[in-house]
Scaffold this motif. Structure first.
Motif, short mmCIF file in Angstrom:
data_model
loop_
_atom_site.label_atom_id
_atom_site.label_comp_id
_atom_site.label_asym_id
_atom_site.label_seq_id
_atom_site.Cartn_x
_atom_site.Cartn_y
_atom_site.Cartn_z
N LYS A 137 0.82 -1.21 0.00
CA LYS A 137 0.00 0.00 0.00
C LYS A 137 0.86 1.27 0.00
O LYS A 137 0.42 2.32 -0.44
CB LYS A 137 -0.93 0.02 1.22
N TYR A 138 2.07 1.17 0.53
CA TYR A 138 2.95 2.33 0.65
C TYR A 138 4.11 2.30 -0.34
O TYR A 138 4.64 3.34 -0.70
CB TYR A 138 3.49 2.42 2.07
N TYR A 141 5.02 4.18 -3.46
CA TYR A 141 4.47 5.53 -3.47
C TYR A 141 5.05 6.42 -2.38
O TYR A 141 5.14 7.63 -2.54
CB TYR A 141 2.95 5.46 -3.35
N PHE A 142 5.45 5.84 -1.26
CA PHE A 142 6.00 6.62 -0.16
C PHE A 142 7.48 6.32 0.06
O PHE A 142 7.99 6.51 1.15
CB PHE A 142 5.22 6.35 1.13
N LYS A 143 8.18 5.85 -0.95
CA LYS A 143 9.59 5.48 -0.78
C LYS A 143 10.46 6.70 -0.49
O LYS A 143 11.55 6.56 0.07
CB LYS A 143 10.10 4.74 -2.01
N ASP A 144 10.01 7.89 -0.88
CA ASP A 144 10.77 9.11 -0.63
C ASP A 144 10.30 9.85 0.62
O ASP A 144 10.77 10.95 0.90
CB ASP A 144 10.67 10.05 -1.83
N TYR A 145 9.38 9.25 1.34
CA TYR A 145 8.86 9.85 2.58
C TYR A 145 9.91 9.69 3.68
O TYR A 145 10.47 8.61 3.87
CB TYR A 145 7.56 9.15 2.96
N ILE A 146 10.20 10.75 4.42
CA ILE A 146 11.22 10.68 5.48
C ILE A 146 10.67 11.01 6.85
O ILE A 146 11.39 10.87 7.85
CB ILE A 146 12.39 11.63 5.17
N GLY A 147 9.41 11.43 6.96
CA GLY A 147 8.86 11.71 8.28
C GLY A 147 7.63 12.57 8.22
O GLY A 147 7.26 13.10 7.17
N PRO A 272 -7.84 0.25 -4.94
CA PRO A 272 -8.00 0.64 -3.53
C PRO A 272 -7.67 2.11 -3.31
O PRO A 272 -6.81 2.68 -3.97
CB PRO A 272 -7.00 -0.27 -2.80
N PHE A 273 -8.35 2.71 -2.33
CA PHE A 273 -8.17 4.14 -2.08
C PHE A 273 -6.76 4.46 -1.62
O PHE A 273 -6.15 5.43 -2.08
CB PHE A 273 -9.18 4.60 -1.02
N LEU A 274 -6.19 3.65 -0.71
CA LEU A 274 -4.84 3.93 -0.24
C LEU A 274 -3.83 3.86 -1.38
O LEU A 274 -2.86 4.60 -1.43
CB LEU A 274 -4.46 2.96 0.88
N HIS A 275 -4.07 2.93 -2.31
CA HIS A 275 -3.20 2.81 -3.46
C HIS A 275 -3.24 4.08 -4.29
O HIS A 275 -2.21 4.63 -4.71
CB HIS A 275 -3.65 1.60 -4.29
N SER A 282 2.72 10.86 -3.92
CA SER A 282 4.09 10.76 -4.42
C SER A 282 4.28 11.62 -5.65
O SER A 282 5.35 12.19 -5.87
CB SER A 282 4.42 9.30 -4.74
N LYS A 283 3.24 11.74 -6.49
CA LYS A 283 3.32 12.59 -7.67
C LYS A 283 3.48 14.05 -7.27
O LYS A 283 4.32 14.78 -7.81
CB LYS A 283 2.04 12.41 -8.51
#
Length: 351
Positions: A137-138, A141-147, A272-275, A282-283
């Motif tokens: 789910k993440y 899409y969230f691989k560049d999320y740091i916090g 799915p909504f989270l997807h 991420s975009k």
């Protein structure tokens, strides 16, 4: 004669802390009693309390004194900060003088500050958290999320002459504390001390401008997730408050990207909504300026509208669920007022 004896009795030295349950005995009773008593007394589990005491001794920050052991010193500190006990309350609880309570509270406080410098540190921005890698789910899409960054209001005792700046819309004196949390629920940065009436935008601006704080700035391509109380900026992803896109429209856009040109998706196919949300976030996070953020959003909405029209042509359905509406973006100064309006609307909608 009676007056002389009365004066002598008033000046007679006698111990005031004469309870049979002394501080060490109370600590021992708590630790060897029911496990819930430890949590109620110190707001932490027994193993956490014992590990904290062992760590303080191993680092050399706290040592057993002649009369007070490390576990009692830590107990004094935790009793004060977790229950807002006064110095006199702790004098009666641990059967020590007020000077002794203040002395060991200051010692444990300094030890906790030393510990904070070791555990509140920024993570490695080059490593994708495991919680993201193992969850489809993440990832990606969230691989560049740091916090994530958010503010919290903590009660503060302020002199009467200085209380006005510390009073927020709740009416109590607080300080606005900004915290940065990683995906594994660990604090990576904490900035405390601002008055409760200060806006979140002002706090994060000061953290970015004050070099001695060493705020962990996001590297290019990485981003923090923040709420609508903060301003949108490169490296800080905020929700687009007031800009609404229907769920069905987002699903159609996502399906259109995966379908061959001119070929509508199978009826009823919905991702799915989270997807979907992860892809959209991420975009938007890839933008490096406000203009790019606006451009990406408008492009996304345009694709949604184009695909909705194409799908309605093939299926004969209307394009009502593909419509969208853009409202003016709320600026930092309007956030508090908008939040109050949202709360009033929620209260009116409740039965």
């Amino acid at each position: 004669m009676g007056t002389v004896s009365l004066n002598m009795s008033m000046h007679t030295r006698e111990p005031i802390r004469d309870s049979k349950l002394s501080g060490p005995e109370w600590i021992r009773e708590i630790l060897y009693g029911h496990s819930d008593r430890v949590y109620e007394a110190f707001r932490m589990e027994m193993h956490v309390f014992l590990n904290l005491c062992d760590l303080m001794k191993a680092r050399g920050w706290l040592v057993d004194s002649r009369y007070i052991r490390v576990d009692e010193q830590v107990g004094i500190f935790l009793s004060m900060i977790s229950h807002k006990n006064s110095n006199r309350d702790l004098c009666e609880r641990f059967q020590h003088s007020g000077q002794t309570i203040s002395k060991y509270f200051a010692k444990v406080l300094q030890a906790v500050l030393n510990l904070a410098r070791e555990i509140i540190v920024p993570p490695s921005f080059d490593v994708v958290p495991e919680e993201i890698l193992i969850n489809p789910k993440y990832n990606p899409y969230f691989k560049d999320y740091i916090g994530a960054i958010d503010g919290t209001h903590i009660h503060a005792s302020v002199p009467v002459s200085k209380q006005i700046p510390f009073r927020g819309r709740k009416g109590i004196t607080t300080q606005n504390v900004m915290c940065v949390c990683s995906f594994d629920m660990k604090f990576t940065f904490v900035y405390a001390g601002w008055e409760g009436s200060v806006n979140d935008c002002r706090v994060i601006s000061a953290a970015l401008e004050t070099h001695r704080l060493q705020f962990p700035r996001p590297p290019p391509g990485k981003y923090y997730v923040v709420d609508s109380g903060y301003a949108a900026a490169p490296g800080f992803l905020t929700p687009f408050k007031g800009e609404r896109v229907s769920m069905n429209a987002v699903n159609k856009w996502l399906i259109a990207r995966q379908s061959p040109p001119g070929c509508p998706p199978p009826p009823g196919e919905i991702t799915p909504f989270l997807h979907d949300k992860g892809f959209v976030l991420s975009k938007l996070a890839s933008a490096q300026s406000h203009q790019q953020l606006d451009g990406i959003l408008k492009q996304a909405l345009s694709e949604i509208e184009d695909f909705g029209s194409s799908h309605s042509h093939h299926s004969g359905n209307s394009n009502e669920d593909g419509c969208y509406r853009i409202l003016p973006r709320i600026q930092c100064g309007d956030v508090a007022e908008q939040e109050e309006e949202d709360e009033e609307a929620e209260d009116l909608s409740k039965p």
